[in-house]
Write a protein that holds these residues in place. Structure first.
Motif, PDB file in Angstrom:
ATOM      1  N   ASP A 265      -0.634   1.770  14.294  1.00 23.67           N
ATOM      2  CA  ASP A 265       0.821   1.544  14.311  1.00 23.67           C
ATOM      3  C   ASP A 265       1.521   2.393  13.255  1.00 23.67           C
ATOM      4  OD1 ASP A 265      -0.244   0.282  12.124  1.00 23.67           O
ATOM      5  OD2 ASP A 265       0.985  -1.526  12.301  1.00 23.67           O
ATOM      6  N   ASP A 266       0.924   3.542  12.912  1.00 25.56           N
ATOM      7  CA  ASP A 266       1.451   4.471  11.910  1.00 25.56           C
ATOM      8  C   ASP A 266       1.369   3.921  10.492  1.00 25.56           C
ATOM      9  OD1 ASP A 266       2.041   6.295  13.897  1.00 25.56           O
ATOM     10  OD2 ASP A 266       4.094   5.565  14.159  1.00 25.56           O
ATOM     11  N   SER A 267       0.699   2.799  10.287  1.00 24.50           N
ATOM     12  CA  SER A 267       0.458   2.304   8.937  1.00 24.50           C
ATOM     13  C   SER A 267      -0.931   2.756   8.487  1.00 24.50           C
ATOM     14  CB  SER A 267       0.594   0.781   8.876  1.00 24.50           C
ATOM     15  OG  SER A 267      -0.404   0.169   9.675  1.00 24.50           O
ATOM     16  N   PHE A 268      -1.295   2.343   7.264  1.00 26.75           N
ATOM     17  CA  PHE A 268      -2.477   2.943   6.666  1.00 26.75           C
ATOM     18  C   PHE A 268      -2.981   2.015   5.565  1.00 26.75           C
ATOM     19  CE2 PHE A 268      -3.866   5.656   3.064  1.00 26.75           C
ATOM     20  CZ  PHE A 268      -4.990   6.227   3.624  1.00 26.75           C
ATOM     21  N   LEU A 269      -4.293   1.715   5.563  1.00 26.68           N
ATOM     22  CA  LEU A 269      -4.912   0.912   4.518  1.00 26.68           C
ATOM     23  C   LEU A 269      -5.941   1.762   3.798  1.00 26.68           C
ATOM     24  CD1 LEU A 269      -4.410  -1.286   7.090  1.00 26.68           C
ATOM     25  CD2 LEU A 269      -5.263  -2.823   5.309  1.00 26.68           C
ATOM     26  N   LYS A 270      -5.975   1.636   2.477  1.00 23.72           N
ATOM     27  CA  LYS A 270      -6.846   2.499   1.683  1.00 23.72           C
ATOM     28  C   LYS A 270      -7.456   1.712   0.542  1.00 23.72           C
ATOM     29  CE  LYS A 270      -6.829   7.002  -0.665  1.00 23.72           C
ATOM     30  NZ  LYS A 270      -5.990   8.161  -1.048  1.00 23.72           N
TER      31      LYS A 270
ATOM     32  N   ALA B 240       3.025   1.480   4.643  1.00 22.54           N
ATOM     33  CA  ALA B 240       3.776   1.477   5.900  1.00 22.54           C
ATOM     34  C   ALA B 240       5.172   2.029   5.647  1.00 22.54           C
ATOM     35  CB  ALA B 240       3.853   0.073   6.497  1.00 22.54           C
ATOM     36  N   ILE B 241       5.792   2.546   6.717  1.00 26.15           N
ATOM     37  CA  ILE B 241       7.160   3.063   6.669  1.00 26.15           C
ATOM     38  C   ILE B 241       8.033   2.159   7.538  1.00 26.15           C
ATOM     39  CG2 ILE B 241       8.678   5.008   7.194  1.00 26.15           C
ATOM     40  CD1 ILE B 241       6.892   5.614   4.885  1.00 26.15           C
TER      41      ILE B 241
END
Length: 633
Positions: free
Chosen positions: A358-363, A377-378
């Motif tokens: 969903d265009d988010s990102f976990l790091k 997230a944006i």
């Protein structure tokens, strides 16, 4: 046709695909060979072996064509060098060009207007000739590249192509990742040593021919095209900003500079509206002339030069079985499962990245690795950047209506990370081997770690250190410990999560378990003893620096062969074998005359004595050769 349920890219670039119907596919690291295991029938006996098919990809059956094409696309998207068999690629994806595209020229930031590359929050950088494009995501954590690449050729043709490219390629360009952060990149680091090729294909001399209408729908091209042209196809790759090949460093720098320039302009507009004095933040550009040409990855050859290194064993980890008995453990790079992408970067700084789709990102990285995940997230409306941190021990509950579960994806990533730790901390070094990276003369020995140091401490145990920073400690009570320690630094602190913040214990009964270094529990004295050993070695600098010399240069050079001959001559001169054989020629057969130690009376010896001396000398030479071979390994 079955849909993919799970796709995995391992550390050696091999691919494993599991389908919804129960079938499985395994692709070799080079991509030229595959193993397909059909799902057993519902009425099959539990011990009935599954039907398997093992073939070369270039000669794959039509029944497996689509599965292989999707598996190859997955491999090529995340591997440094693609495998592109022309027979398998559809005709609409192939192009004919009359020149070799080995490099591309990127726009010069001093002359090009980088603001025009902004597109809906993401950044696109295109090469001057249009043969390569780079897309930087809005979160600036991942980028995608598209480039034209010649299809895979035979081994001889690939060798000629690599000789053409050897003038400006570095030796380890395809196997290494950029280890420097993007924040430290400067334009001076973007220069390459390919100034000799400024007027190649990057000038736009490569053009696409006009194909007649009656030939466009055919699988084969006219004969005059094949004699003077080459087949190309577009390759798409996805890389993390934290780790990527060197050839994409300069265009990535342009994309980041373009994004920063766009951000500065937006800030200046806001300041002008609010009647504030704007502070000019110019993008630093090196005034000196810099190189804007980068080399493109080349496709692997059609046939593999080391097929004996291909493994045909499926990983039992994804079937919830015990991984301790797995004969071929491999590090995991990429996992795609139910629309969620997991990326694991096994470098000096280990990183785990999750892309839910969903265009988010976990790091998770550094001290957070395996314990905390940061969610980036944006916001769609305000375009603001959001950051949330989740603890693995206290994950949020599932929200109805969400396309994915934070708890599920983080738990899955943690389980895969622990499996990779077990593989790293094992003494099985075969996960370093890769068929297409192997030097033919060495049979892969240059990729295996070597023993650097071994020490026995009375009443405590034994310490062994390998060249890949792996430490093995065997205690006298039967406990064994495996950990990773960076001996290149002289830091006296416990290196928690600098390499691997875990250690692996094996009890005398054979039970293995992972223990966090920061929370040792009942194993504190073992971990403390091993860390004190490593600290003492760091302070005394007893661990020699290991430089990976090519076995070809070390064991097969003329200098080494001359040294062997000199050692042999030295043994002959000091054993008096030559004097005895010359004396044997001057005396009757079967009798040899020699002087005693006092030198007063001659002594008769038989031919058996000469043979015995020669056998001893031969044995000494064999022992020396065995010792040299052991040191080389």
């Amino acid at each position: 046709m079955e849909a993919e349920r799970l796709m995995v890219l391992y550390g050696d670039d091999s691919v494993e695909v599991r389908y919804a119907g129960g079938s499985r596919l395994l692709l070799s690291p080079c991509g030229c060979e595959y193993l397909y295991e059909a799902a057993p029938p519902a009425a099959a006996h539990p011990f009935q072996p599954a039907a398997t098919t093992r073939q070369r990809v270039a000669f794959a059956l039509s029944a497996y064509r689509e599965q292989l094409l999707r598996a190859l696309d997955f491999r090529n998207k995340f591997a440094s060098r693609p495998y592109l068999p022309s027979h398998l690629i559809p005709p609409e994806r192939k192009k004919i060009l009359f020149s070799d595209i080995l490099e591309v020229r990127w726009p010069d930031p001093t002359t090009a207007d980088l603001t025009r590359f902004i597109d809906s929050g993401s950044v696109k950088i295109s090469s001057v000739d249009g043969y390569a494009h780079l897309y930087l995501s809005e979160l600036q954590q991942e980028f995608t590249v598209e480039f034209l690449c010649k299809v895979s050729q035979s081994s001889a043709a690939s060798l000629r192509s690599s000789q053409k490219n050897s003038d400006y390629q570095t030796g380890d360009q395809y196997g290494k990742s950029s280890k420097k952060s993007v924040a430290e990149m400067s334009l001076k680091q973007m220069r390459t040593d390919n100034k000799k090729n400024e007027h190649g294909c990057a000038e736009g001399k490569c053009r696409e021919p006009t194909i007649p209408e009656d030939q466009k729908d055919r699988d084969e091209f006219p004969l005059f095209y094949t004699n003077c042209s080459s087949e190309y196809t577009w390759v798409t790759q996805r890389w993390s900003v934290s780790s990527y090949p060197e050839e994409w460093k300069y265009p990535l720098f342009l994309a980041l500079m373009c994004y920063n320039l766009h951000t500065v302009k937006n800030v200046m507009k806001t300041c002008e509206k609010n009647n504030h004095t704007s502070i000019g933040a110019d993008v630093l550009i090196d005034p000196e002339t810099h190189e804007t040409v980068s080399c493109l990855p080349t496709a692997l050859p059609l046939s593999c030069r080391a097929p004996h290194l291909h493994r045909w064993t499926f990983c039992d980890f994804f079937q919830n079985r015990s991984t301790e008995k797995y004969s071929c453990p491999q590090l995991i790079q990429i996992v795609w499962c139910q629309g969620v992408l997991y990326r694991f970067i096994h470098d000096r700084t280990n990183i785990t990245e999750i892309y839910p789709g969903d265009d988010s990102f976990l790091k998770s990285e550094g001290a957070f690795l395996g314990n905390y995940f940061v969610h980036y997230a944006i916001q769609k409306g305000t375009k603001k950047r959001e950051e949330k941190m989740y603890s693995v021990n206290s994950l949020p509950p599932d929200v109805p209506g969400n396309p994915y579960s934070i708890s599920s994806v983080v738990t899955q990533a943690t389980n895969i990370l622990q499996y990779c730790y077990k593989t790293k901390l094992s003494l099985t070094h075969n996960y370093h081997l890769c068929c297409w990276k192997m030097v033919p003369e060495t049979d892969g020995r240059e990729m295996l770690p070597v023993l650097l140091y071994e020490k026995v401490i009375p009443s405590i145990g034994r310490l062994i250190v390998y060249s890949d920073h792996k430490v093995h400690a065997a205690f006298w009570d039967g406990m064994t410990l495996n950990m990773v320690w960076d001996f290149s630094s002289s830091c006296s602190k416990i290196q928690v999560n600098e390499d691997v913040g875990w250690c692996k214990f094996t009890t005398p009964d054979g039970v293995q378990q992972l223990i966090k270094i920061s929370h040792p529990g009942i194993y504190e004295r073992y971990i403390r003893t091993a860390i004190e050993w490593c600290r003492s070695l760091n302070e005394r600098k007893e661990i020699p620096e290991y430089t990976a010399h090519s076995v070809t240069e070390e064991n097969w050079s003329a200098d080494v062969e001359l040294e062997k001959i000199q050692r042999f001559n030295f043994l002959l001169d000091n054993s008096n074998v030559l004097e005895r054989t010359s004396a044997a020629k001057n005396n009757p057969p079967g009798i040899t005359v020699r002087k005693t130690e006092k030198g007063s009376e001659p002594e008769e010896i038989s031919e058996g004595g000469v043979l015995e001396a020669l056998e001893k000398t031969s044995k000494v030479i064999q022992d020396i050769e065995s010792l040299l071979a052991a040191c080389g390994k």
